[in-house]
Scaffold this motif. Structure first.
Motif, PDB file in Angstrom:
ATOM      1  N   GLU A  11      56.910 -19.965  58.866  1.00 18.06           N
ATOM      2  CA  GLU A  11      56.884 -20.549  59.481  1.00 18.06           C
ATOM      3  C   GLU A  11      56.373 -22.291  58.992  1.00 18.06           C
ATOM      4  O   GLU A  11      56.587 -23.601  58.990  1.00 18.06           O
ATOM      5  CB  GLU A  11      56.411 -20.323  60.898  1.00 18.06           C
ATOM      6  CG  GLU A  11      56.351 -21.570  62.259  1.00 18.06           C
ATOM      7  CD  GLU A  11      56.514 -21.007  63.418  1.00 18.06           C
ATOM      8  OE1 GLU A  11      56.034 -21.992  64.045  1.00 18.06           O
ATOM      9  OE2 GLU A  11      55.632 -20.478  63.762  1.00 18.06           O
ATOM     10  N   HIS A  12      54.754 -21.879  58.467  1.00 17.79           N
ATOM     11  CA  HIS A  12      54.481 -22.657  58.388  1.00 17.79           C
ATOM     12  C   HIS A  12      54.685 -23.188  56.710  1.00 17.79           C
ATOM     13  O   HIS A  12      54.623 -24.487  56.497  1.00 17.79           O
ATOM     14  CB  HIS A  12      52.587 -21.964  57.361  1.00 17.79           C
ATOM     15  CG  HIS A  12      51.649 -23.266  56.834  1.00 17.79           C
ATOM     16  ND1 HIS A  12      51.134 -23.993  57.630  1.00 17.79           N
ATOM     17  CD2 HIS A  12      51.497 -23.164  55.410  1.00 17.79           C
ATOM     18  CE1 HIS A  12      50.283 -24.360  56.271  1.00 17.79           C
ATOM     19  NE2 HIS A  12      50.057 -24.292  55.342  1.00 17.79           N
ATOM     20  N   ALA A  13      54.821 -22.861  55.864  1.00 11.54           N
ATOM     21  CA  ALA A  13      56.195 -23.244  55.064  1.00 11.54           C
ATOM     22  C   ALA A  13      57.115 -24.185  55.180  1.00 11.54           C
ATOM     23  O   ALA A  13      57.133 -25.108  54.095  1.00 11.54           O
ATOM     24  CB  ALA A  13      56.091 -22.005  54.161  1.00 11.54           C
ATOM     25  N   LEU A  36      60.568 -12.781  51.639  1.00 18.01           N
ATOM     26  CA  LEU A  36      59.949 -11.817  51.789  1.00 18.01           C
ATOM     27  C   LEU A  36      60.262 -10.038  51.454  1.00 18.01           C
ATOM     28  O   LEU A  36      61.243  -9.988  50.971  1.00 18.01           O
ATOM     29  CB  LEU A  36      60.389 -11.921  53.375  1.00 18.01           C
ATOM     30  CG  LEU A  36      60.373 -13.756  54.390  1.00 18.01           C
ATOM     31  CD1 LEU A  36      60.753 -13.299  55.619  1.00 18.01           C
ATOM     32  CD2 LEU A  36      58.865 -13.719  54.187  1.00 18.01           C
ATOM     33  N   LEU A  37      59.089  -9.861  51.784  1.00 21.36           N
ATOM     34  CA  LEU A  37      59.011  -8.230  51.439  1.00 21.36           C
ATOM     35  C   LEU A  37      59.457  -7.632  52.380  1.00 21.36           C
ATOM     36  O   LEU A  37      58.240  -7.595  53.350  1.00 21.36           O
ATOM     37  CB  LEU A  37      58.033  -8.152  50.556  1.00 21.36           C
ATOM     38  CG  LEU A  37      57.340  -8.586  48.670  1.00 21.36           C
ATOM     39  CD1 LEU A  37      56.638  -8.167  47.852  1.00 21.36           C
ATOM     40  CD2 LEU A  37      58.852  -8.692  48.122  1.00 21.36           C
ATOM     41  N   VAL A  71      55.934 -15.282  47.789  1.00 27.34           N
ATOM     42  CA  VAL A  71      56.509 -14.012  47.860  1.00 27.34           C
ATOM     43  C   VAL A  71      55.599 -13.326  49.362  1.00 27.34           C
ATOM     44  O   VAL A  71      54.076 -13.153  48.866  1.00 27.34           O
ATOM     45  CB  VAL A  71      56.691 -13.460  46.919  1.00 27.34           C
ATOM     46  CG1 VAL A  71      56.997 -11.717  46.826  1.00 27.34           C
ATOM     47  CG2 VAL A  71      57.250 -13.945  45.622  1.00 27.34           C
ATOM     48  N   SER A  72      56.086 -13.217  50.227  1.00 24.86           N
ATOM     49  CA  SER A  72      55.325 -12.529  50.670  1.00 24.86           C
ATOM     50  C   SER A  72      55.796 -11.250  52.006  1.00 24.86           C
ATOM     51  O   SER A  72      56.794 -11.154  51.732  1.00 24.86           O
ATOM     52  CB  SER A  72      54.559 -13.196  52.210  1.00 24.86           C
ATOM     53  OG  SER A  72      53.678 -13.184  52.958  1.00 24.86           O
ATOM     54  N   ASP A  73      54.293 -10.203  51.903  1.00 24.53           N
ATOM     55  CA  ASP A  73      54.451  -8.753  52.689  1.00 24.53           C
ATOM     56  C   ASP A  73      55.627  -9.984  54.240  1.00 24.53           C
ATOM     57  O   ASP A  73      54.440 -10.802  54.537  1.00 24.53           O
ATOM     58  CB  ASP A  73      53.533  -8.086  52.529  1.00 24.53           C
ATOM     59  CG  ASP A  73      53.840  -6.939  53.044  1.00 24.53           C
ATOM     60  OD1 ASP A  73      55.610  -6.782  53.447  1.00 24.53           O
ATOM     61  OD2 ASP A  73      52.950  -6.023  53.442  1.00 24.53           O
ATOM     62  N   ILE A  74      55.917  -9.115  54.839  1.00 25.76           N
ATOM     63  CA  ILE A  74      56.137  -9.832  56.280  1.00 25.76           C
ATOM     64  C   ILE A  74      54.973  -9.023  57.028  1.00 25.76           C
ATOM     65  O   ILE A  74      54.123  -9.360  57.787  1.00 25.76           O
ATOM     66  CB  ILE A  74      57.334  -9.021  57.373  1.00 25.76           C
ATOM     67  CG1 ILE A  74      58.597  -9.750  56.413  1.00 25.76           C
ATOM     68  CG2 ILE A  74      57.694  -9.094  58.199  1.00 25.76           C
ATOM     69  CD1 ILE A  74      59.845  -9.370  57.046  1.00 25.76           C
ATOM     70  N   ASP A  94      51.108 -13.043  59.942  1.00 25.72           N
ATOM     71  CA  ASP A  94      52.111 -12.018  59.677  1.00 25.72           C
ATOM     72  C   ASP A  94      52.631 -13.195  58.641  1.00 25.72           C
ATOM     73  O   ASP A  94      52.540 -14.208  58.785  1.00 25.72           O
ATOM     74  CB  ASP A  94      52.993 -10.734  60.363  1.00 25.72           C
ATOM     75  CG  ASP A  94      53.763 -11.613  61.429  1.00 25.72           C
ATOM     76  OD1 ASP A  94      54.232 -12.983  61.202  1.00 25.72           O
ATOM     77  OD2 ASP A  94      54.709 -11.129  62.254  1.00 25.72           O
ATOM     78  N   GLY A  95      53.671 -11.942  58.000  1.00 23.05           N
ATOM     79  CA  GLY A  95      54.940 -13.181  57.013  1.00 23.05           C
ATOM     80  C   GLY A  95      55.760 -14.112  57.246  1.00 23.05           C
ATOM     81  O   GLY A  95      55.720 -15.347  56.994  1.00 23.05           O
ATOM     82  N   PHE A  96      55.879 -13.722  58.981  1.00 24.04           N
ATOM     83  CA  PHE A  96      56.408 -14.981  59.776  1.00 24.04           C
ATOM     84  C   PHE A  96      56.044 -16.003  59.737  1.00 24.04           C
ATOM     85  O   PHE A  96      56.603 -17.327  59.949  1.00 24.04           O
ATOM     86  CB  PHE A  96      57.231 -14.590  61.054  1.00 24.04           C
ATOM     87  CG  PHE A  96      58.304 -13.060  60.459  1.00 24.04           C
ATOM     88  CD1 PHE A  96      59.624 -14.096  60.619  1.00 24.04           C
ATOM     89  CD2 PHE A  96      57.893 -12.180  61.377  1.00 24.04           C
ATOM     90  CE1 PHE A  96      60.518 -13.097  59.940  1.00 24.04           C
ATOM     91  CE2 PHE A  96      59.387 -11.208  60.955  1.00 24.04           C
ATOM     92  CZ  PHE A  96      60.333 -11.282  60.494  1.00 24.04           C
TER      93      PHE A  96
END
Length: 415
Positions: free
Chosen positions: A66-68, A79-80, A51-54, A60-62
């Motif tokens: 992409e890494h995930a 995404l938050l 769960v990640s903030d953008i 950032d979250g993007f």
């Protein structure tokens, strides 16, 4: 099901508040304040979700999404977004995000989305583990799926038969998989690189048998349902076995072949030539603990072949499976799994109607469900009875009493 959540937000207050919400829901948050802190937690077998903030400083979250996705395309990332960032969230969804939530999040909505993602992740990991199990080990381990003691005895019988070049008689009820057993024995044998030819004994005549033997080239011939072979073909088969010692014959039957001999319907000389090594395939009703394992296996195969997502197999589905006698054995279970994978679910009363089998009584159904839950708990914890009892919230003595009542041995499920 995994309960681990990697929670990434550069705002410490928000991060800790969301973490506390997850803890209150019985989940295990791992808190990170940046891409750098988070990325080392993400691996292909990470037993959880992200769960990640953008909006975060730096990457950032993007970038994290992409890494995930590069690490594991099936890892759910939620995404938050802040107010007014919905277009960014839509961009994230198109990039492969599992879902998005707008901050400040309603706690119940937040937990519901997280739990949905965790359930999806658990199914993915379960499917991978099943595929690894299938691919691991020899042909018996890969192809004769099951965790019961009877299944292990069946695998050992296949390995023992493969160590010899003598004829084999495989017995098993209709739909139990005598042809698959013959294939396993062949693949484990010294003749594995030679041909394996399969022939329906009911339609075989003397010329067909002679042609088959000429093409076998030192390999294996499997004759399906040998009891249905015509008398003339039986005499021809005796001569062919005698004149081709380098070719192994494996015969399958669901009938009592000795009884067929006594009734004068099967040639006794042929019976004694084939009855050197016996391998018996038990009916599913003799090993009900294998039903959930086989069903998941067949569903996974059907999904892979049809490029379908793995559906959730709930305890209710397992309970309904366990309540059936499965007179069609592995074949009918496989057909049910294929229908389930394609969304054409015929599990439950409809299956009973299709199979012509009367449903079991309540007491029998409950006993099967209880047995299934005990076995699933032991499988999940690798045969550790203490952990399995804790999962089922049973006192240790009660748990062992139930194991004894159902004839379940924890050591069978140790990894």
């Amino acid at each position: 099901m995994s309960d681990r959540v990697l929670l990434v937000d550069d705002d410490r207050a928000v991060r800790e508040a969301l973490g506390q919400t997850l803890e209150l829901a019985g989940l295990r948050p791992v808190l990170a304040g940046s891409f750098i802190e988070a990325k080392d937690h993400i691996g292909r077998d990470f037993a959880g979700i992200v769960v990640s903030d953008i909006r975060m400083p730096g990457r950032d979250g993007f970038h994290l999404l992409e890494h995930a996705r590069k690490t594991d395309p099936e890892l759910p990332v939620i995404l938050l977004t802040g107010h007014g960032d919905v277009p960014m969230a839509v961009r994230g969804m198109s990039a492969g995000a599992f879902d998005f939530l707008e901050k400040p999040c309603n706690p119940s909505d937040f937990v519901a989305v997280v739990q949905k993602a965790l359930k999806t992740r658990a199914l993915v990991l379960e499917n991978r583990a099943l595929r690894r199990e299938i691919r691991r080990g020899d042909a018996a381990a890969r192809m004769l799926v099951g965790t019961s003691a009877l299944s292990e005895q069946m695998r050992e019988a296949a390995r023992a038969a493969a160590r010899s070049s003598a004829e084999v008689l495989i017995s098993g009820p209709p739909g139990s998989g005598t042809a698959k057993m013959a294939e396993v024995i062949h693949l484990l044998s010294a003749a594995a690189t030679r041909p394996l030819l399969k022939l329906s004994a009911a339609t075989a005549d003397a010329p067909m048998l002679a042609d088959t033997f000429s093409r076998a080239e030192g390999g294996t011939i499997f004759l399906d349902e040998i009891a249905a072979m015509a008398a003339g073909a039986q005499f021809a088969l005796i001569d062919l076995i005698d004149s081709n010692p380098g070719i192994r014959v494996i015969a399958g039957t669901y009938r009592d072949l000795e009884g067929e001999v006594q009734q004068g319907r099967f040639n006794p000389d042929l019976f004694y030539k084939l009855d050197v090594i016996r391998v018996r395939i038990p009916a599913l009703k003799e090993r009900p603990e294998d039903i959930p394992v086989l069903f998941r296996h067949y569903v996974a195969i059907a999904c892979e072949q049809s490029d379908l997502p793995m559906p959730e197999i709930t305890p209710e589905v397992i309970a309904e499976l366990m309540a059936q006698d499965w007179p069609g054995n592995a074949r009918s279970l496989m057909n049910a799994a294929m229908r389930f994978a394609m969304g054409l679910d015929a599990i439950g009363p409809e299956r009973s109607r299709l199979q012509g089998a009367a449903p079991l009584g309540l007491v029998e159904q409950m006993a099967r469900v209880e047995r299934s839950l005990l076995i699933e708990a032991l499988q999940r914890h690798g045969g550790n009875a203490t952990e399995a009892a804790a999962t089922l919230k049973l006192p240790r003595k009660t748990f062992y009493d139930k194991l004894a009542r159902h004839g379940i041995r924890p050591e069978t499920y140790r990894r």
